[in-house]
Design a protein around this motif. Structure first.
Motif, PDB file in Angstrom:
ATOM      1  N   PRO A 128      -6.769  50.098   2.959  1.00 40.51           N
ATOM      2  CA  PRO A 128      -6.955  48.697   2.552  1.00 40.51           C
ATOM      3  C   PRO A 128      -6.181  47.706   3.426  1.00 40.51           C
ATOM      4  CG  PRO A 128      -6.393  50.070   0.655  1.00 40.51           C
ATOM      5  CD  PRO A 128      -6.246  50.914   1.870  1.00 40.51           C
ATOM      6  N   VAL A 129      -5.029  48.117   3.916  1.00 36.13           N
ATOM      7  CA  VAL A 129      -4.233  47.257   4.800  1.00 36.13           C
ATOM      8  C   VAL A 129      -5.003  46.991   6.086  1.00 36.13           C
ATOM      9  CG1 VAL A 129      -2.129  47.133   6.191  1.00 36.13           C
ATOM     10  CG2 VAL A 129      -2.021  48.016   3.857  1.00 36.13           C
ATOM     11  N   LEU A 130      -5.596  48.026   6.654  1.00 31.45           N
ATOM     12  CA  LEU A 130      -6.350  47.867   7.898  1.00 31.45           C
ATOM     13  C   LEU A 130      -7.587  47.002   7.685  1.00 31.45           C
ATOM     14  CD1 LEU A 130      -6.142  51.480   9.337  1.00 31.45           C
ATOM     15  CD2 LEU A 130      -4.802  49.491  10.018  1.00 31.45           C
ATOM     16  N   LYS A 131      -8.199  47.124   6.540  1.00 32.20           N
ATOM     17  CA  LYS A 131      -9.384  46.309   6.252  1.00 32.20           C
ATOM     18  C   LYS A 131      -9.014  44.834   6.119  1.00 32.20           C
ATOM     19  CE  LYS A 131     -12.237  49.882   4.312  1.00 32.20           C
ATOM     20  NZ  LYS A 131     -13.565  49.876   4.814  1.00 32.20           N
ATOM     21  N   ARG A 132      -7.789  44.541   5.635  1.00 30.78           N
ATOM     22  CA  ARG A 132      -7.329  43.151   5.527  1.00 30.78           C
ATOM     23  C   ARG A 132      -6.893  42.609   6.884  1.00 30.78           C
ATOM     24  NH1 ARG A 132      -4.007  44.875   1.105  1.00 30.78           N
ATOM     25  NH2 ARG A 132      -2.225  44.497   2.424  1.00 30.78           N
ATOM     26  N   ARG A 133      -6.691  43.502   7.844  1.00 30.26           N
ATOM     27  CA  ARG A 133      -6.286  43.146   9.214  1.00 30.26           C
ATOM     28  C   ARG A 133      -4.931  42.439   9.290  1.00 30.26           C
ATOM     29  NH1 ARG A 133     -10.713  43.159  13.018  1.00 30.26           N
ATOM     30  NH2 ARG A 133     -12.577  43.801  11.952  1.00 30.26           N
ATOM     31  N   MET A 172      -0.519  43.047   8.250  1.00 31.25           N
ATOM     32  CA  MET A 172       0.530  43.902   7.713  1.00 31.25           C
ATOM     33  C   MET A 172       0.838  43.434   6.304  1.00 31.25           C
ATOM     34  SD  MET A 172       1.367  46.163   9.989  1.00 31.25           S
ATOM     35  CE  MET A 172       3.056  46.704   9.954  1.00 31.25           C
ATOM     36  N   PRO A 173       1.021  44.363   5.373  1.00 32.18           N
ATOM     37  CA  PRO A 173       1.305  43.973   3.999  1.00 32.18           C
ATOM     38  C   PRO A 173       2.729  43.478   3.848  1.00 32.18           C
ATOM     39  CG  PRO A 173       1.531  46.333   4.209  1.00 32.18           C
ATOM     40  CD  PRO A 173       1.049  45.806   5.551  1.00 32.18           C
ATOM     41  N   GLU A 174       2.937  42.729   2.779  1.00 26.53           N
ATOM     42  CA  GLU A 174       4.297  42.401   2.407  1.00 26.53           C
ATOM     43  C   GLU A 174       4.878  43.668   1.801  1.00 26.53           C
ATOM     44  OE1 GLU A 174       6.221  39.706   2.825  1.00 26.53           O
ATOM     45  OE2 GLU A 174       4.584  38.980   4.064  1.00 26.53           O
ATOM     46  N   MET A 175       5.850  44.231   2.467  1.00 20.71           N
ATOM     47  CA  MET A 175       6.398  45.498   2.036  1.00 20.71           C
ATOM     48  C   MET A 175       7.608  45.261   1.151  1.00 20.71           C
ATOM     49  SD  MET A 175       4.564  47.763   3.731  1.00 20.71           S
ATOM     50  CE  MET A 175       5.436  49.218   4.183  1.00 20.71           C
ATOM     51  N   PRO A 176       7.681  45.950   0.012  1.00 28.24           N
ATOM     52  CA  PRO A 176       8.886  45.854  -0.812  1.00 28.24           C
ATOM     53  C   PRO A 176      10.099  46.285   0.001  1.00 28.24           C
ATOM     54  CG  PRO A 176       7.145  47.050  -1.956  1.00 28.24           C
ATOM     55  CD  PRO A 176       6.679  46.829  -0.552  1.00 28.24           C
ATOM     56  N   GLU A 177      11.227  45.687  -0.272  1.00 23.90           N
ATOM     57  CA  GLU A 177      12.447  45.956   0.487  1.00 23.90           C
ATOM     58  C   GLU A 177      12.794  47.443   0.490  1.00 23.90           C
ATOM     59  OE1 GLU A 177      15.257  45.108   3.103  1.00 23.90           O
ATOM     60  OE2 GLU A 177      13.900  43.619   2.283  1.00 23.90           O
ATOM     61  N   ARG A 184      -1.482  52.534  16.392  1.00 31.58           N
ATOM     62  CA  ARG A 184      -0.050  52.190  16.356  1.00 31.58           C
ATOM     63  C   ARG A 184       0.340  51.591  15.005  1.00 31.58           C
ATOM     64  NH1 ARG A 184       0.347  49.919  22.560  1.00 31.58           N
ATOM     65  NH2 ARG A 184       0.863  51.922  23.494  1.00 31.58           N
ATOM     66  N   LYS A 185      -0.548  50.774  14.440  1.00 38.39           N
ATOM     67  CA  LYS A 185      -0.274  50.188  13.131  1.00 38.39           C
ATOM     68  C   LYS A 185      -0.217  51.272  12.054  1.00 38.39           C
ATOM     69  CE  LYS A 185      -2.005  46.167  11.938  1.00 38.39           C
ATOM     70  NZ  LYS A 185      -2.906  45.099  11.483  1.00 38.39           N
ATOM     71  N   ILE A 186      -1.141  52.223  12.123  1.00 38.93           N
ATOM     72  CA  ILE A 186      -1.151  53.338  11.166  1.00 38.93           C
ATOM     73  C   ILE A 186       0.167  54.098  11.249  1.00 38.93           C
ATOM     74  CG2 ILE A 186      -2.187  55.596  10.664  1.00 38.93           C
ATOM     75  CD1 ILE A 186      -4.902  54.336  11.583  1.00 38.93           C
ATOM     76  N   LYS A 187       0.585  54.398  12.459  1.00 34.07           N
ATOM     77  CA  LYS A 187       1.834  55.142  12.658  1.00 34.07           C
ATOM     78  C   LYS A 187       3.033  54.367  12.107  1.00 34.07           C
ATOM     79  CE  LYS A 187       3.680  58.268  15.933  1.00 34.07           C
ATOM     80  NZ  LYS A 187       3.765  58.913  17.132  1.00 34.07           N
ATOM     81  N   THR A 188       3.074  53.065  12.348  1.00 37.25           N
ATOM     82  CA  THR A 188       4.161  52.231  11.837  1.00 37.25           C
ATOM     83  C   THR A 188       4.196  52.249  10.310  1.00 37.25           C
ATOM     84  OG1 THR A 188       4.077  50.766  13.750  1.00 37.25           O
ATOM     85  CG2 THR A 188       5.066  49.860  11.747  1.00 37.25           C
ATOM     86  N   LEU A 189       3.046  52.115   9.690  1.00 38.21           N
ATOM     87  CA  LEU A 189       2.972  52.114   8.226  1.00 38.21           C
ATOM     88  C   LEU A 189       3.345  53.479   7.656  1.00 38.21           C
ATOM     89  CD1 LEU A 189      -0.255  49.969   7.788  1.00 38.21           C
ATOM     90  CD2 LEU A 189       2.099  49.281   7.260  1.00 38.21           C
TER      91      LEU A 189
END
Length: 133
Positions: free
Chosen positions: A69-74, A76-81, A52-57
């Protein structure tokens, strides 16, 4: 507390992803392999959450190479606006040098009406009768 187990078919139904896609994500290391082997393999809530996280990203415009890399950090990244606000648009060619851009959300909801708009606009630009007479 009992741990929920899912078959690959369950994951497909819950995420909208194909079996092939889920297997590809396992192969690429985006999600862990299932417990067990072959047809007896099963997945857990952690697999479902990652899918679900992959799909959202992906819906926010990230490519798989950026998702790992986002999944490895466990987290959600800070996403640019500009990525958070990213919309998907569909192009409808009307005539040479003319096209209409429709947001994907609207295109999915109003497909028949949009097809009619494209037909009428094309007819007008080609100098034809809008009513098809």
């Amino acid at each position: 507390m009992e741990t929920k187990q899912y078959t690959i078919e369950d994951l497909c139904e819950l995420t909208g992803l194909s079996r092939r896609t889920i297997r590809y994500y396992v192969q690429e290391g985006l999600i862990e392999p299932p417990a067990g082997r072959g047809r007896g393999g099963f997945y857990f809530d952690s697999h479902l959450d990652k899918l679900r996280k992959i799909k959202t990203l992906q819906d926010k415009g990230l490519r798989l190479s950026a998702i790992l890399p986002v999944l490895k950090r466990r987290e959600m990244p800070e996403m640019p606006e500009e990525i958070m606000a990213r919309e998907i648009w569909v192009r409808f060619p009307i005539a040479e040098g003319v096209e209409i851009h429709i947001s994907r959300d609207l295109e999915e909801k109003e497909r028949k009406k949009l097809d009619e708009i494209v037909r009428v606009a094309g007819s007008i630009l080609k100098g034809g009768d809008v009513n098809g007479d």
